[in-house]
Each structure stands twice: as C-alpha cells, then as structure tokens.
Design a protein around this motif. Structure first.
Motif, PDB file in Angstrom:
ATOM      1  N   ASN A  68       0.819  -1.208   0.000  1.00 16.30           N
ATOM      2  CA  ASN A  68       0.000   0.000   0.000  1.00 16.30           C
ATOM      3  C   ASN A  68       0.859   1.267   0.000  1.00 16.30           C
ATOM      4  OD1 ASN A  68      -2.299  -1.532  -0.020  1.00 16.30           O
ATOM      5  ND2 ASN A  68      -2.753  -1.295   2.164  1.00 16.30           N
ATOM      6  N   THR A  69       1.983   1.200   0.696  1.00 20.29           N
ATOM      7  CA  THR A  69       2.891   2.353   0.735  1.00 20.29           C
ATOM      8  C   THR A  69       3.551   2.563  -0.620  1.00 20.29           C
ATOM      9  OG1 THR A  69       3.338   1.986   3.092  1.00 20.29           O
ATOM     10  CG2 THR A  69       4.914   3.336   1.866  1.00 20.29           C
ATOM     11  N   ASN A  72       1.288   3.910  -3.506  1.00 21.87           N
ATOM     12  CA  ASN A  72       0.830   5.285  -3.309  1.00 21.87           C
ATOM     13  C   ASN A  72       1.980   6.290  -3.313  1.00 21.87           C
ATOM     14  OD1 ASN A  72      -2.034   4.882  -3.023  1.00 21.87           O
ATOM     15  ND2 ASN A  72      -1.611   3.911  -1.050  1.00 21.87           N
ATOM     16  N   ASP A  77       8.130  11.902  -3.377  1.00 27.39           N
ATOM     17  CA  ASP A  77       8.240  11.461  -1.986  1.00 27.39           C
ATOM     18  C   ASP A  77       9.661  11.056  -1.625  1.00 27.39           C
ATOM     19  OD1 ASP A  77       5.417  11.689  -1.369  1.00 27.39           O
ATOM     20  OD2 ASP A  77       5.132   9.956  -2.692  1.00 27.39           O
TER      21      ASP A  77
END
Length: 305
Positions: A68-69, A72, A77
């Motif tokens: 999930n990290t 996304n 980032d």
C-alpha cells in the motif's frame, strides 16, 4: 494454584498466537512489494558565490516496503541530493544522498557518487554576432540589419564563460527579396566554433529587422588574417590559412568599390603547443555583407628551421 497457573499460561499462549495470526493476516493483505522511481538530483547548501556543473540530472532508485505504501508513492516522496556545504572551487567527488519515506528500504541506487565541478559564479554581457543562414537572390543585398537587443547577458560558471568567443544569432534569409523581421535564437560558441553549453542566457533570442536593397553589386576578394602572440615550447608559426581564402562581398556600388578584401581579427596563438583551427566572423560594414560570413582559420606550428 496449579490450575490457576495453567489458565494464565494458556491465556498467554492464546494471546501470542493471536498476535502472530494478526501479523500473518496483515502481511497477506498488505505484502512487501518493490517499486522503481526516477528521482531528480538537487544541490543543497552551496554558497551563492559558486555554481556547480556536471551534477547528474536524476538517478534511478528501487525501494521495498508494504504494498500500500509503495503503490501510493511517487518520485516527489523521495529526495536525492548532493550536500555542497564544504565545496571549494575545482573538481570534487561527492556522495549522492537519498532520503526515503518511513517504512521503506532502499534496495538499489544507480549512482552513489558524482564527480562535479564547482566554479565561481560570473555574469558577462556579450554583443551579438549575426550569421546569415541561406542565400539571397543575385541582385539583392542587405541594406541594414538591426538586432533588438543586440547584446546577451550570460551567467553561470566562470570557467565556461571564459570559453565563449562569440554569441551568434542565426538569421534565415531564405531567398527573400522583401524586407522582413524574425525572432532568431542565440547560441554561444568557442573560438573554434564548437558550442558552449551549460550557461544561462538573457534573452535567449533576439528580434532582427532586415532591410533589403535591389540592384546590388558584388565581387570577390581575398581573406587576410594575421596572428599575435608567441606559441609555447619554443615553437613558431609555420603556416596560416583561411578557409575559404576568398569571399563574395555584395552591397551598394559605392561601398563595394572601396573594399579590396576582408581583414579578419588577429588570431591569438599565445602559448599554443599544437596546430589548431579557429572560426572567425567577418567584420560588419554598413552597406555591404560578406558571403560566407564565417571563415575557418588554420594555424600550423612547429620547430623553427
């Protein structure tokens, strides 16, 4: 008491099994995954009197972490940078540092260091040199040529600015027989005609107004070139040649009649240790233009005899 202890032991075992089962379920639902990103490299903490060149534009990194990290995440980032807080003028090798989001692991980084060059920051104003690209009809010549602006401000590494010999503006003439205006790009060249890159220009183009004249006359004339300075290591100038050695001059009859040839700016041979070539622009003369307007000059050096 024995039964009570056994109950507590069973409860602790059940709790531990529940925790293990929870982690297993979580990992199945959000397993470890990997992602690849192209991250721009920035310069940090560089003193304003310096400028850094040869810094890689970007690097490729691969991260691992919870699915999930990873899905996304984006390149924004992740941070890749070189810290130049202690930079001094000259070449230096510095590590490329990478900052990644919490909970992820850096698996791969294509570049871990870079050889960069730190220069003093400089600014210089350079006049524009027009270069005609194309050919005019036989009886047409340029009466006047006006560039706005007629100078360019160049900024960046002092080492690169020192390489700049001319700021050239290419003006397409394309068989025109009427007055015209054009926005033409500017490019910087060294003395041998090769491009000088890595500098900022303001502006990067200029507006050119060209006024043409009919009934132009033309003739051919020789190219004259001299040198100044002394070659290095006891060498002497053996031969100087202009390529081509004759050019066409075209324009008003009263102006063309006074021109016996083209005199190029002297070539600086101070300290050279091998034969070299230069690229020189023809001088500007009101009412007349040379074709070609760029001349190569070859200088041969050798031992005195």
């Amino acid at each position: 008491m024995i039964k009570l202890n056994q109950k507590w032991q069973l409860r602790i075992i059940c709790l531990l099994l529940a925790i293990v089962l929870w982690f297993v379920i979580i990992n199945e639902q959000n397993p470890t995954s990997e992602g690849s990103f192209t991250v721009p490299v920035t310069v940090e903490n560089l003193n304003s009197q310096y400028v850094a060149t040869n810094v890689p534009k970007s690097i490729y990194v691969r991260l691992s972490g919870p699915r999930n990290t990873i899905i996304n995440m984006g390149a924004s980032d992740i941070k890749a940078y070189v810290d130049l807080a202690n930079a001094q003028e000259g070449e230096m090798e510095v590590p490329i540092q990478v900052t990644i989001p919490k909970g992820t692991e850096l698996k791969k980084q294509t570049l871990t260091s870079a050889k960069i060059y730190v220069d003093l920051y400089a600014v210089q104003e350079i006049p524009l040199t027009p270069h005609l690209a194309g050919k005019l009809p036989d009886n047409i010549s340029i009466s006047s040529l006006k560039m706005t602006p007629d100078k360019v401000v160049v900024s960046g590494a002092r080492r690169l600015i020192k390489k700049v010999d001319r700021a050239i503006i290419d003006i397409p003439i394309n068989n025109n027989d009427q007055d015209f205006s054009v926005m033409a790009p500017i490019h910087l060249v060294a003395a041998d005609g090769t491009p000088v890159e890595g500098l900022e220009m303001t502006p990067w183009q200029s507006k050119v107004n060209v006024t043409l004249m009919a009934n132009a006359v033309s003739k051919r004339g020789p190219v004259f070139v001299t040198t100044h300075g002394t070659p290095g290591s006891g060498l002497v100038v053996k031969r100087v040649a202009a390529i081509p050695d004759t050019v066409e001059v075209r324009g008003r009859a009263d102006i063309v009649g006074t021109i016996s040839g083209i005199n190029l700016a002297p070539v600086n041979v101070e300290g050279i240790t091998r034969s070299q070539e230069w690229e020189l622009s023809a001088p500007a003369i009101d009412g007349a233009f040379f074709s070609p307007d760029t001349i190569k000059v070859s200088v041969e050096v050798g031992d005195p005899q």
